[in-house]
Scaffold this active site. Structure first.
Site, PDB file in Angstrom:
ATOM      1  N   HIS A 261     -33.316  -9.218 -13.045  1.00  0.00           N
ATOM      2  CA  HIS A 261     -33.555  -9.712 -14.144  1.00  0.00           C
ATOM      3  C   HIS A 261     -34.920  -9.271 -15.193  1.00  0.00           C
ATOM      4  O   HIS A 261     -34.948  -8.211 -15.934  1.00  0.00           O
ATOM      5  CB  HIS A 261     -33.755 -10.984 -14.681  1.00  0.00           C
ATOM      6  CG  HIS A 261     -33.314 -11.361 -16.463  1.00  0.00           C
ATOM      7  ND1 HIS A 261     -32.416 -11.274 -17.163  1.00  0.00           N
ATOM      8  CD2 HIS A 261     -34.379 -11.664 -17.310  1.00  0.00           C
ATOM      9  CE1 HIS A 261     -32.669 -11.544 -18.452  1.00  0.00           C
ATOM     10  NE2 HIS A 261     -34.582 -11.656 -19.005  1.00  0.00           N
ATOM     11  N   GLU A 262     -36.179 -10.063 -14.123  1.00  0.00           N
ATOM     12  CA  GLU A 262     -37.144  -8.928 -14.749  1.00  0.00           C
ATOM     13  C   GLU A 262     -37.882  -8.498 -14.021  1.00  0.00           C
ATOM     14  O   GLU A 262     -38.385  -6.697 -14.985  1.00  0.00           O
ATOM     15  CB  GLU A 262     -38.212  -9.915 -13.934  1.00  0.00           C
ATOM     16  CG  GLU A 262     -38.531 -11.906 -14.737  1.00  0.00           C
ATOM     17  CD  GLU A 262     -38.587 -12.250 -15.619  1.00  0.00           C
ATOM     18  OE1 GLU A 262     -38.788 -11.407 -16.809  1.00  0.00           O
ATOM     19  OE2 GLU A 262     -37.857 -13.014 -16.047  1.00  0.00           O
ATOM     20  N   HIS A 265     -36.677  -6.040 -17.314  1.00  0.00           N
ATOM     21  CA  HIS A 265     -37.406  -5.894 -18.710  1.00  0.00           C
ATOM     22  C   HIS A 265     -38.802  -4.709 -17.969  1.00  0.00           C
ATOM     23  O   HIS A 265     -39.443  -4.207 -18.485  1.00  0.00           O
ATOM     24  CB  HIS A 265     -38.445  -6.891 -18.390  1.00  0.00           C
ATOM     25  CG  HIS A 265     -37.104  -7.977 -19.347  1.00  0.00           C
ATOM     26  ND1 HIS A 265     -36.911  -7.647 -20.719  1.00  0.00           N
ATOM     27  CD2 HIS A 265     -37.099  -9.245 -19.274  1.00  0.00           C
ATOM     28  CE1 HIS A 265     -36.552  -8.749 -21.141  1.00  0.00           C
ATOM     29  NE2 HIS A 265     -36.411  -9.451 -20.122  1.00  0.00           N
ATOM     30  N   GLU A 291     -33.956  -7.175 -23.576  1.00  0.00           N
ATOM     31  CA  GLU A 291     -33.234  -7.747 -22.727  1.00  0.00           C
ATOM     32  C   GLU A 291     -31.989  -7.452 -22.387  1.00  0.00           C
ATOM     33  O   GLU A 291     -31.893  -7.661 -20.886  1.00  0.00           O
ATOM     34  CB  GLU A 291     -32.333  -9.055 -24.024  1.00  0.00           C
ATOM     35  CG  GLU A 291     -32.352 -10.141 -23.315  1.00  0.00           C
ATOM     36  CD  GLU A 291     -32.714 -11.192 -22.430  1.00  0.00           C
ATOM     37  OE1 GLU A 291     -33.958 -11.285 -22.418  1.00  0.00           O
ATOM     38  OE2 GLU A 291     -32.578 -11.901 -21.425  1.00  0.00           O
TER      39      GLU A 291
END
Lengths: 496, 496
Positions: A261-262, A265, A291
């Site tokens: 997830h990170e 980003h 997102e």
């Protein structure tokens, strides 16, 4: 100096302050000792104030006024004038005293929220929340809006989004997904996730996550991975986009999906050219689009069968107990759906419901149709309606998120929009890269990253979200792609 | 706002910028990725410039002019006006263009030095060094001096020190210690250090150093320990004083003494009250006094028999091979003297000789009696005279230190002065705390720290070094205490 040079110099200085502030913030969560907090808040306050003064300065205003009608600007320069110009106008719209007042109230509200959540005592937080709602309503009036005060706040997080549009997006989602969830729970076969039971050494997880990040082509020479309580990604500048993560020994996949997830980003910001940084538009097109990049890597990619086909032997290198695990069993175990109380732990099917609950409440608070005092009851009712579960206390209910204590009304929808943007973009991506599954299965993430760089990352905030979506997919946001994605995927996993 | 309030506000803002700059610098050495260097140098440049503008501002000048003759200031406020006033005057004395020019030349000289040292090619560094000497001489003229241009530069590092005073300090030291070293080497019995042979796991060393720092009462809640190539201590603010260290698997004591050394620096800044920070005088009385704090903890304390009596079982907790080691053998092994080429590796007896070599050269460069072109020859001659060793190449000789490439002429003497201040202070300390050895042997470092806090730390830069030495020991600096300390200690260890 001509106007463009002056403009670029002011925006450049704002960028330097932003870089220092990012580092101060990152350090505060990762390495700062407890006794360093007093000086840190003074330093952060001072640099933020300088940044605000530059952004709202008459000098910048004069440049913007000229450049808005000037010829000969590059496309990116024009985009910069649009986005920075909007920030300038919005920040000048609020009286400086009101910002300071709100900022003090915010610090108090955050402190009160921490204590209230700990004691599960909504009453203790209520007066602070009422104050924060009051400021949000005042800000909305100063910003101005056409239809609904909430629209004025949404603009900060999701340019062009309105309350009416959100309702139009949510309604069909709700209509399709609420019954789908019921079906899954009642008629579906829940995958067996017991192969993930056990205790998994944190240091080994850390090394595994490093590998996962290398796999998706996160550039460690332009970043780093540090430990924190609540993972986030921070951009200190071009060439310095840092990831943080946490490692729960009882939940192996939590850190892996956290890293992906990170990582999603971070790839976005690592993919922005220096010129975007110089022009103050090296950020996401919107919070929702940002997102979408993390959700796509976490879910469409990380929670897919091709990914686990590739990743099972990698996992087994670090945790040998998975040597004989089957990719499809890991895939299924990574996709268990379970309606739960806490947003940040929610799966792909139920996540958006958590946002719908918050959206209903926020919109009502802003237009005055909902009183803060009624929140616990309204929250629990909505949880029951959407998810069929009711929190046993307010700590696990209306008090769970930090956002309202910070006055971030209008932020939550970004999380949902991120899911929807991701599904729609991924549909186009699959069409344009028909061999995507094969490359992922082979551990080659270059085509995926190449596509994202080309279509999304390199533009940063140059385009507003709907324009970007049109350029990428041919259409503005359409939630039906998410519905198809989720019902197909989970229908198959749950053997409906 | 009255003048004092304005003054404190300007100095406070300078402190906030200094704090951000410290963090940026710390991060650059510890966590910054390689590709983050471009934006980092821009951010650092910008904040440094803002700091310089505040320091040299007319507004600060006006405040200082008034406060210098004002009544009713506290003792610390008067000290602040003296020290900040001196910085203001000195920085205004140099034309801004010259500072910028020198700063560009400095970056180039540093880059050239790195390459020249790698290739052991003094010729490649020579034109850059000539430039840096040229700037130093210009700066000296702008600052002004009474006797020797070097005096003007010394003032930055060691207020009140002059070339003449340094010569008067060095002459008796040289006269006593050069023959003493010869005696040690020719007639002494070199301790057996073979019990330190081996390979020592870096992570275990790191934990051991953490323990050593806890032992000396370094406050981890107001700091931290990070890995770097060249250890340093950085002060980010009151409550945030961070140590760095490195771990060589073949040299166990290198990391332990590194930790104690940096710990000594850090205790100084952790011991300064917040009011000193607010007044811009939360720094060492001088570089030499700061160094005295690190040297005392490293040498007078860390290289003592009472310390090793306490520390041997601690060491054995981490490295069980030392379970049966004797304290006196560890003590002896930690105190081997060997004339060597590299300053940073020098022992207590030979360290000052390395400084004398550099002082002779620096003074000659500044008054024009020495040409840069002659440096390799002069360096090697001086090494022969003081230490009896001659470098096989310039990389291990005249090119070994970074300081000259940065234009830091006048810095080196601080290292020697630190050793001398430490010996003199420690003599007083022992008199005033007659049970010191016993407490250290028992692992109780509270009395030691209490004395340092009371006599040294809490004053920060409020007093200039000679005034501080008089307050602590009753006398200005007197190098004979160092001579007695070293000849007694090493005479005994080497059984002369």
């Amino acid at each position: 100096m001509d106007t463009l040079t002056t403009y670029r110099s002011i925006v450049g200085d704002m960028g330097k302050l932003a870089s220092a502030l990012s580092l101060l913030g990152w350090d505060q969560q990762t390495h700062m000792p407890t006794k360093g907090v007093a000086i840190r808040s003074q330093v952060t306050g001072k640099l933020s104030k300088m940044q605000f003064e530059l952004l709202t300065s008459d000098e910048l205003g004069t440049c913007l006024a000229e450049l808005r009608t000037a010829n000969g600007l590059s496309e990116l320069e024009r985009a910069s004038v649009r986005r920075v110009g909007k920030d300038h106008d919005r920040n000048r719209a609020i009286p400086a005293e009101l910002i300071e007042e709100q900022s003090i109230a915010q610090t108090q509200a955050q402190t009160a929220w921490i204590a209230a959540r700990q004691a599960s005592d909504f009453g203790a937080f209520r007066p602070h929340l009422e104050k924060m709602v009051g400021y949000a309503r005042k800000f909305a009036e100063y910003y101005g809006y056409e239809e609904h005060p909430y629209d004025a706040l949404l603009e900060d997080y999701e340019p062009g989004m309105t309350c009416r549009k959100l309702k139009a997006i949510i309604e069909p989602l709700r209509a399709e997904l609420v019954p789908f969830l019921r079906q899954l729970m009642e008629k579906g076969t829940r995958p067996d996730a017991s192969l993930l039971d056990g205790t998994f050494d944190a240091e080994t997880q850390r090394r595994l996550c490093r590998r996962a990040l290398e796999v998706i082509r996160y550039d460690f020479e332009a970043g780093g991975l540090a430990d924190v309580a609540h993972p986030f990604t921070t951009t200190i500048g071009p060439g310095d986009v840092r990831i943080t993560n946490r490692y729960l020994e009882a939940h192996l996949l939590s850190s892996v999906f956290g890293a992906l997830h990170e990582g999603g980003h971070a790839l976005y910001n690592q993919g922005m050219p220096e010129e975007l940084y110089a022009l103050g538009i090296a950020r996401g097109s919107s919070n929702g689009i940002h997102e979408s990049q993390s959700r796509m890597i976490e879910n469409q990619v990380g929670r897919s069968l091709p990914f686990w086909t590739f990743f099972q032997p990698v996992l087994a290198e670090f945790f040998p107990q998975f040597k004989k695990a089957k990719a499809k069993d890991l895939y299924a175990a990574a996709n268990v759906v379970s309606p739960s109380l806490i947003r940040v732990e929610a799966d792909e099917v139920t996540y958006n419901f958590h946002i719908m609950v918050r959206f209903e409440i926020e919109a009502g608070l802003l237009d005055g149709s909902i009183d803060v005092a009624d929140l616990p009851r309204l929250w629990n009712d909505a949880m029951k309606r959407y998810l069929g579960v009711v929190p046993p206390n307010d700590a696990q209910g209306v008090l769970q998120d930090v956002h309202w204590s910070m006055g971030y009304f209008g932020y939550f929808p970004s999380y949902m929009l991120g899911n929807l943007y991701a599904a729609q973009m991924f549909r186009t991506l699959r069409k344009e890269l028909p061999t995507l599954d094969k490359s992922i299965q082979a551990g080659n993430f270059e085509p995926l990253l190449g596509w994202l760089r080309e279509k999304v990352h390199r533009y940063g905030a140059a385009y507003e979200p709907q324009e970007l979506m049109k350029r990428i997919t041919g259409h503005e946001l359409d939630g039906s792609h998410f519905v198809s994605y989720v019902t197909e995927k989970y229908g198959a996993i749950y053997r409906l």
